[in-house]
Scaffold this motif. Structure first.
Motif, PDB file in Angstrom:
ATOM      1  N   PRO A  75       9.410  20.650  -7.295  1.00  0.00           N
ATOM      2  CA  PRO A  75      10.118  20.137  -6.115  1.00  0.00           C
ATOM      3  C   PRO A  75       9.853  18.645  -5.899  1.00  0.00           C
ATOM      4  N   LEU A  76      10.794  17.997  -5.270  1.00  0.00           N
ATOM      5  CA  LEU A  76      10.670  16.566  -5.006  1.00  0.00           C
ATOM      6  C   LEU A  76       9.521  16.312  -4.035  1.00  0.00           C
ATOM      7  N   ASN A  77       8.672  15.345  -4.366  1.00  0.00           N
ATOM      8  CA  ASN A  77       7.482  15.050  -3.563  1.00  0.00           C
ATOM      9  C   ASN A  77       7.599  13.651  -2.964  1.00  0.00           C
ATOM     10  N   PRO A  78       7.724  13.530  -1.645  1.00  0.00           N
ATOM     11  CA  PRO A  78       7.846  12.201  -1.026  1.00  0.00           C
ATOM     12  C   PRO A  78       6.695  11.256  -1.362  1.00  0.00           C
ATOM     13  N   LYS A  79       5.482  11.793  -1.527  1.00  0.00           N
ATOM     14  CA  LYS A  79       4.360  10.919  -1.877  1.00  0.00           C
ATOM     15  C   LYS A  79       4.556  10.301  -3.254  1.00  0.00           C
ATOM     16  N   THR A  80       5.097  11.078  -4.170  1.00  0.00           N
ATOM     17  CA  THR A  80       5.422  10.532  -5.491  1.00  0.00           C
ATOM     18  C   THR A  80       6.470   9.440  -5.370  1.00  0.00           C
ATOM     19  N   MET A  81       7.439   9.657  -4.484  1.00  0.00           N
ATOM     20  CA  MET A  81       8.493   8.666  -4.294  1.00  0.00           C
ATOM     21  C   MET A  81       7.949   7.390  -3.647  1.00  0.00           C
ATOM     22  N   GLN A  82       6.952   7.521  -2.780  1.00  0.00           N
ATOM     23  CA  GLN A  82       6.293   6.329  -2.241  1.00  0.00           C
ATOM     24  C   GLN A  82       5.673   5.501  -3.356  1.00  0.00           C
ATOM     25  N   GLY A  83       5.111   6.187  -4.337  1.00  0.00           N
ATOM     26  CA  GLY A  83       4.555   5.483  -5.487  1.00  0.00           C
ATOM     27  C   GLY A  83       5.623   4.762  -6.289  1.00  0.00           C
ATOM     28  N   ARG A  84       6.795   5.396  -6.435  1.00  0.00           N
ATOM     29  CA  ARG A  84       7.896   4.755  -7.153  1.00  0.00           C
ATOM     30  C   ARG A  84       8.360   3.502  -6.394  1.00  0.00           C
ATOM     31  N   TYR A  85       8.463   3.629  -5.082  1.00  0.00           N
ATOM     32  CA  TYR A  85       8.871   2.479  -4.275  1.00  0.00           C
ATOM     33  C   TYR A  85       7.837   1.357  -4.383  1.00  0.00           C
ATOM     34  N   GLN A  86       6.552   1.716  -4.357  1.00  0.00           N
ATOM     35  CA  GLN A  86       5.508   0.700  -4.479  1.00  0.00           C
ATOM     36  C   GLN A  86       5.653  -0.063  -5.788  1.00  0.00           C
ATOM     37  N   GLN A  87       5.814   0.659  -6.887  1.00  0.00           N
ATOM     38  CA  GLN A  87       5.954   0.017  -8.194  1.00  0.00           C
ATOM     39  C   GLN A  87       7.208  -0.849  -8.255  1.00  0.00           C
ATOM     40  N   ASN A  88       8.292  -0.302  -7.740  1.00  0.00           N
ATOM     41  CA  ASN A  88       9.565  -1.018  -7.760  1.00  0.00           C
ATOM     42  C   ASN A  88       9.484  -2.316  -6.951  1.00  0.00           C
ATOM     43  N   ASN A  89       8.944  -2.219  -5.736  1.00  0.00           N
ATOM     44  CA  ASN A  89       8.834  -3.403  -4.884  1.00  0.00           C
ATOM     45  C   ASN A  89       7.943  -4.462  -5.513  1.00  0.00           C
ATOM     46  N   ALA A  90       6.854  -4.018  -6.135  1.00  0.00           N
ATOM     47  CA  ALA A  90       5.948  -4.955  -6.791  1.00  0.00           C
ATOM     48  C   ALA A  90       6.657  -5.697  -7.914  1.00  0.00           C
ATOM     49  N   MET A  91       7.439  -4.964  -8.712  1.00  0.00           N
ATOM     50  CA  MET A  91       8.184  -5.589  -9.812  1.00  0.00           C
ATOM     51  C   MET A  91       9.200  -6.602  -9.288  1.00  0.00           C
ATOM     52  N   VAL A  92       9.877  -6.252  -8.194  1.00  0.00           N
ATOM     53  CA  VAL A  92      10.894  -7.142  -7.625  1.00  0.00           C
ATOM     54  C   VAL A  92      10.261  -8.419  -7.082  1.00  0.00           C
ATOM     55  N   THR A  93       9.139  -8.287  -6.399  1.00  0.00           N
ATOM     56  CA  THR A  93       8.483  -9.474  -5.844  1.00  0.00           C
ATOM     57  C   THR A  93       7.979 -10.389  -6.959  1.00  0.00           C
ATOM     58  N   HIS A  94       7.452  -9.826  -8.024  1.00  0.00           N
ATOM     59  CA  HIS A  94       7.063 -10.620  -9.201  1.00  0.00           C
ATOM     60  C   HIS A  94       8.277 -11.392  -9.729  1.00  0.00           C
ATOM     61  N   MET A  95       9.387 -10.695  -9.899  1.00  0.00           N
ATOM     62  CA  MET A  95      10.611 -11.344 -10.374  1.00  0.00           C
ATOM     63  C   MET A  95      11.069 -12.435  -9.410  1.00  0.00           C
ATOM     64  N   ASP A  96      10.974 -12.157  -8.112  1.00  0.00           N
ATOM     65  CA  ASP A  96      11.383 -13.141  -7.114  1.00  0.00           C
ATOM     66  C   ASP A  96      10.588 -14.438  -7.243  1.00  0.00           C
ATOM     67  N   ASP A  97       9.315 -14.344  -7.595  1.00  0.00           N
ATOM     68  CA  ASP A  97       8.513 -15.551  -7.811  1.00  0.00           C
ATOM     69  C   ASP A  97       9.085 -16.393  -8.944  1.00  0.00           C
ATOM     70  N   ARG A  98       9.509 -15.736 -10.025  1.00  0.00           N
ATOM     71  CA  ARG A  98      10.082 -16.488 -11.154  1.00  0.00           C
ATOM     72  C   ARG A  98      11.462 -17.045 -10.789  1.00  0.00           C
ATOM     73  N   PRO A 117       0.839  -1.210   0.000  1.00  0.00           N
ATOM     74  CA  PRO A 117       0.000   0.000   0.000  1.00  0.00           C
ATOM     75  C   PRO A 117       0.873   1.258   0.000  1.00  0.00           C
ATOM     76  N   LYS A 118       0.598   2.125  -0.923  1.00  0.00           N
ATOM     77  CA  LYS A 118       1.447   3.299  -1.132  1.00  0.00           C
ATOM     78  C   LYS A 118       1.658   4.110   0.142  1.00  0.00           C
ATOM     79  N   ALA A 119       0.594   4.330   0.887  1.00  0.00           N
ATOM     80  CA  ALA A 119       0.684   5.178   2.085  1.00  0.00           C
ATOM     81  C   ALA A 119       1.519   4.557   3.189  1.00  0.00           C
ATOM     82  N   GLU A 120       1.756   3.252   3.104  1.00  0.00           N
ATOM     83  CA  GLU A 120       2.514   2.558   4.145  1.00  0.00           C
ATOM     84  C   GLU A 120       3.980   2.358   3.774  1.00  0.00           C
ATOM     85  N   ILE A 121       4.378   2.842   2.595  1.00  0.00           N
ATOM     86  CA  ILE A 121       5.765   2.666   2.152  1.00  0.00           C
ATOM     87  C   ILE A 121       6.699   3.473   3.047  1.00  0.00           C
ATOM     88  N   GLU A 122       7.723   2.804   3.562  1.00  0.00           N
ATOM     89  CA  GLU A 122       8.743   3.483   4.364  1.00  0.00           C
ATOM     90  C   GLU A 122       9.814   4.052   3.445  1.00  0.00           C
TER      91      GLU A 122
END
Length: 434
Positions: A222-245, A195-200
């Protein structure tokens, strides 16, 4: 007597059987995107299991780049074994020697490739015995008529393992996932895990201006931490998908009885920043972007060992040659890690670490200190990595640091001589060379 001799020959042949090599590489994955490295709650159970069954390095660096696509220099150095500026001169007609793949072929390995190829020099089709899907360095989409490219690459790797298990020759399988590189597209179930809002976010991510001396940022100021939370969410999701393979690959090896007698490497080509230090991209020399995961497991390798000494990701080329008893050519710049891996030793591999990007960023790391330089604008940053791992406290203006900087620059100049770095650092920072 004849039976004893035959048995002895069989035992001897078995004893010297070469291990299979499975080399898995991701794209744009920092240490923060592996659970075993201990940040942020990302789910990578299969990569973590590999770390538990082998040795993993927390300070493995990519030396740098001459291209905004940092993967090209990283992979060119990886497959050719030479430092940054030598690698930048490589093309199909001009290579320093045989690539990693070609040397393994010469040692009797059957070679197979699937995934992303983004290195200078000879092509996949020229160097590998077999290949599956060859994806470009930059996908327009992960979705194809045949399925998601992460799944395609993983499935092709499994199919090769099942085929190669029927043959007697050892194999080298290079699995090059595009994930988690943009565009970060995966199944909704993986996004839902984060969940985006829970990204550390790391403490070095702060709202405000972008770093003034870093090019190729992938966001607007200016840099927006909420936008960066979204980037982390997408990145983590991609990594976990890859980890399954990746888990599928491990299961195929185990089902074929090949897992124990295989050297398995997992690494990424470099890291990436999602707002840390005012950077949203990868063309910078802060640790989050410059470092990436490096894990190796295999016969005779200690288990569950975390090594913290600084080294280069590309040291894995001579390391693999060393593990299979192949000669390491004299021209090779990178170093075998086998001596420290076998003993899980904390012995230093390098006296210092040199990093460079284009002609506008340079860095040297030695002891507790890291110096980052922006030669075009005569700006430098100094960090104590022992006390400040997120590189948030620039010490360059503190009293008493001039001596530290001069010592680091002496080491840096030696690296310039060794690597063929022609940048005139003395002209850029004359105040430290008087």
């Amino acid at each position: 007597m004849k039976q004893i001799v035959v048995l002895a020959l069989l035992v001897s042949a078995f004893s010297f059987a070469q291990p299979n090599i499975i080399f898995i590489e991701s794209d744009d994955q920092s240490n923060l995107a592996v659970g075993a490295y201990g940040f942020g709650g990302i789910s990578t159970p299969n990569i973590d299991a590999l770390a538990d069954s082998g040795v993993y390095f927390t300070n493995a660096y990519n030396m740098g780049c001459w291209s905004p696509a940092v993967c090209i220099p990283s992979r060119t150095m990886l497959f050719n074994g030479v430092h940054l500026w030598k690698a930048s001169k490589i093309n199909k007609e001009r290579v320093p020697g045989l690539s990693l793949t070609e040397r393994l072929k010469d040692k009797g390995y059957e070679t197979y490739f699937t995934g992303k190829w983004h290195a200078l020099g000879k092509s996949v089709k020229e160097t590998f015995n077999h290949y599956g899907t060859i994806t470009p360095g930059q996908l327009k989409t992960y979705h194809s008529p045949e399925g998601h490219y992460t799944d395609i690459v993983g499935n092709e790797a499994v199919a090769f393992i099942n085929s190669a298990a029927k043959k007697e020759s050892p194999f080298f399988l290079y699995v090059a996932f595009n994930a988690p590189h943009v565009p970060r597209q995966t199944e909704q179930k993986y996004y839902d895990m984060y969940p985006k809002a829970e990204i550390e976010l790391p403490p070095s991510v702060k709202a405000g201006p972008l770093h003034p001396h870093i090019k190729y940022n992938y966001t607007s100021a200016p840099l927006n931490p909420k936008t960066m939370q979204g980037r982390y969410q997408q990145n983590n999701a991609m990594v976990t998908h890859m980890d399954d393979r990746i888990g599928d690959i491990f299961e195929a090896l185990k089902a074929q009885g090949l897992y124990e007698n295989s050297i398995i490497v997992f690494m990424s080509d470099h890291g990436i920043s999602f707002g840390e230090n005012g950077v949203a991209g990868k063309v910078c020399l802060y640790d989050i972007s410059a470092k990436a995961p490096l894990i190796i497991k295999g016969p005779g390798i200690p288990t569950g060992k975390k090594l913290k000494q600084r080294l280069y990701l590309q040291d894995i080329y001579p390391t693999l040659l060393d593990f299979i008893g192949a000669d390491i050519p004299d021209y090779m710049d990178f170093k075998s890690l086998k001596p420290i891996i076998k003993k899980a030793s904390e012995k230093d591999v390098y006296k210092s670490i040199y990093l460079a990007m284009f002609d506008d960023q340079r860095s040297i790391i030695q002891g507790d200190y890291k110096l980052i330089m922006y030669p075009k604008v005569n700006v430098a940053e100094l960090y104590n990595l022992k006390n400040d791992k997120w590189e948030t406290k620039n010490l360059i203006s503190k009293s008493g640091t001039t001596t530290i900087v001069k010592k680091l620059l002496t080491e840096f100049v030696q690296w310039q001589e060794d690597t063929g770095d022609e940048l005139d650092i003395k002209q850029a920072f004359p105040e430290y060379f008087n």
